[in-house]
Enzyme design. Structure first.
Site, PDB file in Angstrom:
ATOM      1  N   GLU A 250       0.956  -1.537  -0.132  1.00  0.00           N
ATOM      2  CA  GLU A 250      -0.203   0.107   0.201  1.00  0.00           C
ATOM      3  C   GLU A 250       0.851   1.485   0.032  1.00  0.00           C
ATOM      4  OE1 GLU A 250      -3.368  -0.351  -0.964  1.00  0.00           O
ATOM      5  OE2 GLU A 250      -3.700  -1.467   1.023  1.00  0.00           O
TER       6      GLU A 250
ATOM      7  N   ASP B 299      -4.432   1.028  -9.193  1.00  0.00           N
ATOM      8  CA  ASP B 299      -6.290   0.325  -9.647  1.00  0.00           C
ATOM      9  C   ASP B 299      -6.790   0.112 -10.898  1.00  0.00           C
ATOM     10  OD1 ASP B 299      -5.861   1.373  -6.639  1.00  0.00           O
ATOM     11  OD2 ASP B 299      -7.056   2.965  -6.970  1.00  0.00           O
TER      12      ASP B 299
HETATM   13  C1  GAF Z   1      -5.735   4.778  -4.203  1.00  0.00           C
HETATM   14  C2  GAF Z   1      -4.154   4.936  -5.317  1.00  0.00           C
HETATM   15  F1  GAF Z   1      -5.944   5.091  -6.108  1.00  0.00           F
HETATM   16  C3  GAF Z   1      -3.725   4.417  -5.661  1.00  0.00           C
HETATM   17  O1  GAF Z   1      -3.115   4.391  -6.326  1.00  0.00           O
HETATM   18  C4  GAF Z   1      -2.568   3.797  -4.477  1.00  0.00           C
HETATM   19  O2  GAF Z   1      -1.814   4.450  -4.367  1.00  0.00           O
HETATM   20  C5  GAF Z   1      -3.643   3.997  -3.452  1.00  0.00           C
HETATM   21  O3  GAF Z   1      -4.581   4.286  -3.068  1.00  0.00           O
HETATM   22  C6  GAF Z   1      -2.471   3.096  -2.144  1.00  0.00           C
HETATM   23  O4  GAF Z   1      -1.960   2.400  -1.898  1.00  0.00           O
HETATM   24  O5  GAF Z   1      -5.903   3.313  -3.893  1.00  0.00           O
END
Ligand code: GAF
Length: 416
Positions: free
Chosen positions: A43, A187
């Site tokens: 994450e 995502d």
């Molecule tokens: C959100 C963001 F859209 C992703 O790109 C990522 O940074 C995530 O937070 C954290 O891991 O979903």
């Protein structure tokens, strides 16, 4: 307890096609759908050139879409009373607000490099990805639009990994520049590249990916999603400030991204950050804070590697322990958790989950728990009980079954 496992794909495709016909009095060119995601681990690593391990949900966003010759784009959604209707040229940075910025952003970014429907198009969206819950409802809208436009405009990008990587890039640009959220690409990658029955190991430094078998049934496990119902957003605020701190730390360390630091270089890097960092917007971040941010990113990348190794040797207890460590790091070092997420994770672990952690950007949204199938009711009940004791609104439970990427969805017929 019956968990929400998403809609039947064919039924949902039929419904959204019917909605298109009712609104526009015409046949759509087709129906496409794209999944939301949960991230198993890794994450806030994507924008640091790191590793992450999302999987696509059975929960999908559906779009019925048709080309139109009149130069107008019209977007409607079952989740919004307000359709967006504008000349095609208005689908660009600065001209679209709200949910329509996501599909309009895809049209704009794809149109930068390809000949995409110069006339315009109509689209109706419907979704069972909970909105604003950290399950990538925005990426699902974008990626369903991307595969639909790709096919209707006969670009052929959806047919290969390389083409799909281009679609990912267009969706990320659209989100960054039209919707105004500087997210990192995990995502959209999950939604466009995932494979049924697998988690997706993403290396955001070189853009490669690998499908890692994630056979929950074989291990008698369920991946329970606990929706805290605390809404979150990434278009600014804390998400942007974490990213800015990481970028400033990389500048100070003289590396392209924090991926370059590695566990072996962590102590030396932390030493060099003791005096804090200057941020690009003129502000600053204290040494203690920026060191914790960097420690999270570097150790989290290592946890992804260890998690994949644990999965591949079938050691789900070790995988669970890594999820717990990830949550602690996000809570204490990266400071992106919230009380509702922490309570969900603790209650799930106390009730016997093998592992649990917040998933997605944080500040609300969802937690995931790896649970033996025969303990799902007990774990969900324990989380409900803990929420009631804290005076929180009741949580919602979903099941995460590793599903497939964005694709054309055939509508059910009367014979089905
Ligand atoms: C959100 C963001 F859209 C992703 O790109 C990522 O940074 C995530 O937070 C954290 O891991 O979903």
């Amino acid at each position: 307890m019956t968990l929400d496992a998403g809609w039947d794909e064919h039924e949902a495709a039929r419904r959204v096609a019917d909605a298109y016909r009712a609104r526009f009095g015409a046949e759509p060119d087709g129906v496409w759908s794209a999944p939301g995601r949960v991230n198993l681990i890794g994450e806030h690593t994507d924008y640091n050139g790191g590793l992450c391990l999302p999987l696509a949900l059975r929960h999908r966003t559906y779009v019925a879409l048709g080309a139109a010759a009149d130069g107008v784009v019209e977007l409607a959604s079952s989740a919004s009373p307000e359709p967006w209707r504008a000349p095609r040229g208005d689908a660009c940075p600065g001209a679209v607000a709200g949910w329509a910025a996501y599909p309009a952003g895809v049209l704009w970014a794809l149109g930068e490099h390809h000949d995409v429907l110069p006339g315009g198009f109509r689209a109706v969206f419907d979704s069972c990805v909970p909105l604003g819950s950290g399950l990538s409802s925005s990426a699902a809208i974008q990626c369903s639009t991307a595969v639909a436009l790709d096919e209707v405009a006969a670009l052929g990008l959806g047919a290969s990994d390389g083409g799909r990587a281009e679609l990912v890039e267009a969706c990320v640009r659209g989100e960054n520049e039209v919707a105004g959220a500087r997210t990192g690409g995990m995502d959209q990658s999950a939604s466009l590249l995932a494979r049924e029955g697998h988690a997706l190991l993403l290396d955001m430094r070189d853009g490669s990916h690998r499908h890692v078998p994630f056979a929950l049934d074989e291990h008698g496990l369920t991946l329970l999603v606990i929706d805290t119902r605390v809404a979150h957003t990434h278009a600014g605020g804390e998400y942007a400030s974490r990213r800015a701190e990481c970028e400033a730390a990389a500048v100070q360390l003289g590396v392209a991204t924090l991926r370059e630091v590695g566990c072996d270089g962590l102590d030396a890097a932390l030493e060099r950050l003791a005096g804090g960092v200057a941020l690009a917007d003129g502000g600053s971040s204290a040494g203690d804070v920026v060191r914790r941010r960097v420690r999270h990113v570097v150790t989290e990348i290592a946890r992804v590697e260890a998690f994949v190794e644990a999965l591949e040797r079938g050691d789900l207890d070790a995988a669970g322990a890594l999820m717990v460590a990830s949550h602690a790091s996000l809570r204490d070092d990266y400071e992106v958790s919230c009380r509702e997420l922490d309570v969900a994770v603790s209650a799930a672990l106390d009730a016997g989950a093998l592992g649990a952690r917040m998933t997605g950007g944080g500040f609300g949204g969802c937690a995931i728990a790896l649970v033996r199938a025969d303990r799902v009711d007990a774990v969900a009940g324990a989380v409900e009980g803990a929420y009631a004791a804290e005076g929180f609104a009741p949580p919602r439970f979903l099941e995460a079954r590793p599903s497939g990427a964005a694709r054309r969805s055939e509508a059910a017929t009367a014979a089905d």
